[in-house]
Design an enzyme around this catalytic site. Structure first.
Site, PDB file in Angstrom:
ATOM      1  N   HIS A 181      -7.850  -3.477 -22.340  1.00 26.12           N
ATOM      2  CA  HIS A 181      -7.982  -2.394 -23.331  1.00 26.12           C
ATOM      3  C   HIS A 181      -9.177  -1.472 -23.048  1.00 26.12           C
ATOM      4  CE1 HIS A 181      -4.837  -4.093 -25.746  1.00 26.12           C
ATOM      5  NE2 HIS A 181      -5.515  -5.184 -26.053  1.00 26.12           N
TER       6      HIS A 181
ATOM      7  N   ASP B 155       0.607  -9.397 -21.136  1.00 25.54           N
ATOM      8  CA  ASP B 155      -0.087  -9.613 -22.417  1.00 25.54           C
ATOM      9  C   ASP B 155       0.762  -8.978 -23.529  1.00 25.54           C
ATOM     10  OD1 ASP B 155      -3.265 -10.080 -23.399  1.00 25.54           O
ATOM     11  OD2 ASP B 155      -2.123  -8.647 -24.609  1.00 25.54           O
TER      12      ASP B 155
ATOM     13  N   HIS C  49      -0.049  -7.292 -25.946  1.00 29.16           N
ATOM     14  CA  HIS C  49      -0.546  -5.958 -26.319  1.00 29.16           C
ATOM     15  C   HIS C  49      -0.455  -5.008 -25.130  1.00 29.16           C
ATOM     16  CE1 HIS C  49      -2.726  -8.962 -28.857  1.00 29.16           C
ATOM     17  NE2 HIS C  49      -2.267  -8.144 -29.790  1.00 29.16           N
TER      18      HIS C  49
ATOM     19  N   ASP D  49      -1.132 -14.438 -24.995  1.00 29.54           N
ATOM     20  CA  ASP D  49      -0.752 -14.163 -26.381  1.00 29.54           C
ATOM     21  C   ASP D  49       0.709 -13.754 -26.485  1.00 29.54           C
ATOM     22  OD1 ASP D  49      -1.265 -11.801 -25.066  1.00 29.54           O
ATOM     23  OD2 ASP D  49      -2.822 -11.104 -26.446  1.00 29.54           O
TER      24      ASP D  49
END
Ligand code: ZN
Length: 307
Positions: free
Chosen positions: A126, A162, A164, A246
């Site tokens: 991120h 991931d 996200h 995740d």
């Protein structure tokens, strides 16, 4: 040895507190689980990573931002945003996290160890050029991709599973069409980016947004199709994986349903492809994953599939 397990003790010095989901227990769970799997433990090359240099971090980040992280840590810590604390040890941890992935790339390019799993934190996907966010300080995988390009690798493929969207990685590599980025992620979900239509300025980005709660095979198949599509007329010299755990069923920060065996299958697919493309060079780096035992099970499954 064909697979290295790379980590650095400084990665544990990024102190977010035990109430933060991205705590050091996630990382500690991996070597603990490895010690219980002696067969796998013995076939891995165990490597203590290095620190990335400031110049290497600046391959992806603005010098002023890099310096601000260093100063914040020196002053005893603070926060980059509401989710992203910096502690006194975070500068050393973040340099170690990026450095471990660089070391994996160097081992692969030297022909010494073609594949690595880098157990690192803070995570990176991120982090933006001038700003950390979402638990991430520096874009470990994006830095590694830029480094590989500088070392003469003509084309790099980044696969991010991931849960996200890897908004930071996309932002850091989308202007270089020699780096292709494929991201599978939950949609709509944090950080809100990663629409399928967003292909980057050169069409070198493959975003695969998916709803939560589908059968695991749907996610696996969608990511495989996107990887196939991204590599149709593009032969990578190196494959980097943003391995977020995740995406596994039961993660408190995601709604995907994958199991470690699904990630083993995806890894085996990437290893097989990389065998045809580039001597099997695949370097995976830990991103998210917030149930420590699941992070460990996922990491072991990936390493097993790499061997
Ligand atoms: Zn994540």
């Amino acid at each position: 040895m064909t697979v290295a397990f790379i980590s650095h003790s400084d990665c544990g010095r990024h102190d977010t507190g035990w109430r933060h989901p991205e705590h050091v227990g996630r990382l500690r769970a991996i070597p603990r689980a490895l010690r219980d799997d002696l067969d796998l433990y013995q076939v891995l090359e165990h490597v203590e990573g290095r620190h990335a240099t400031v110049a290497e971090i600046q391959l992806a980040h603005h010098p002023g931002y890099v310096d601000s992280v260093r100063r914040l840590a020196e002053q005893g810590g603070g926060a980059l945003d509401a989710d992203t604390p910096v502690s006194e040890g975070s500068w050393d941890a973040a340099r170690a996290a990026a450095g471990c992935v660089l070391q994996g790339v160097d081992l692969a390019l030297d022909g010494k160890v073609p594949r690595s799993f880098c157990a690192v934190r803070p995570p990176g996907h991120h982090a933006l050029r001038v700003r950390g966010m979402g638990f991430c300080l520096f874009g470990n995988v994006a830095i590694a991709a830029r480094h590989a390009r500088r070392q003469g690798v003509e084309r790099v493929l980044i696969v991010d599973w991931d849960v996200h969207h890897g908004n930071g990685t996309q932002a850091l590599v989308e202007h270089d069409p020699s780096i292709r980025f494929v991201s599978l992620h939950q949609w709509p979900w944090y950080p809100g980016t990663g629409a399928q239509e967003d292909r980057g300025p050169h069409g070198s980005v493959w975003n695969v947004p998916m709803p939560a709660g589908l059968p695991a095979a749907r996610y696996v198949d969608a990511l495989r199709v996107a990887v196939e599509d991204a590599t149709r007329e593009f032969t990578p010299g190196l494959v980097l994986v943003s391995a977020g755990f995740d995406c596994l069923a039961g993660d408190p920060l995601g709604g995907f349903t994958l199991e470690p065996s699904d990630l083993a299958g995806l890894t085996a697919f990437l290893v097989e492809r990389a065998g045809a493309w580039c001597g099997g060079r695949v370097v995976a780096a830990l991103e998210g994953g917030y149930v420590p035992e699941r992070v460990a099970a996922g990491a072991l499954a990936v390493m097993q599939a790499m061997t």
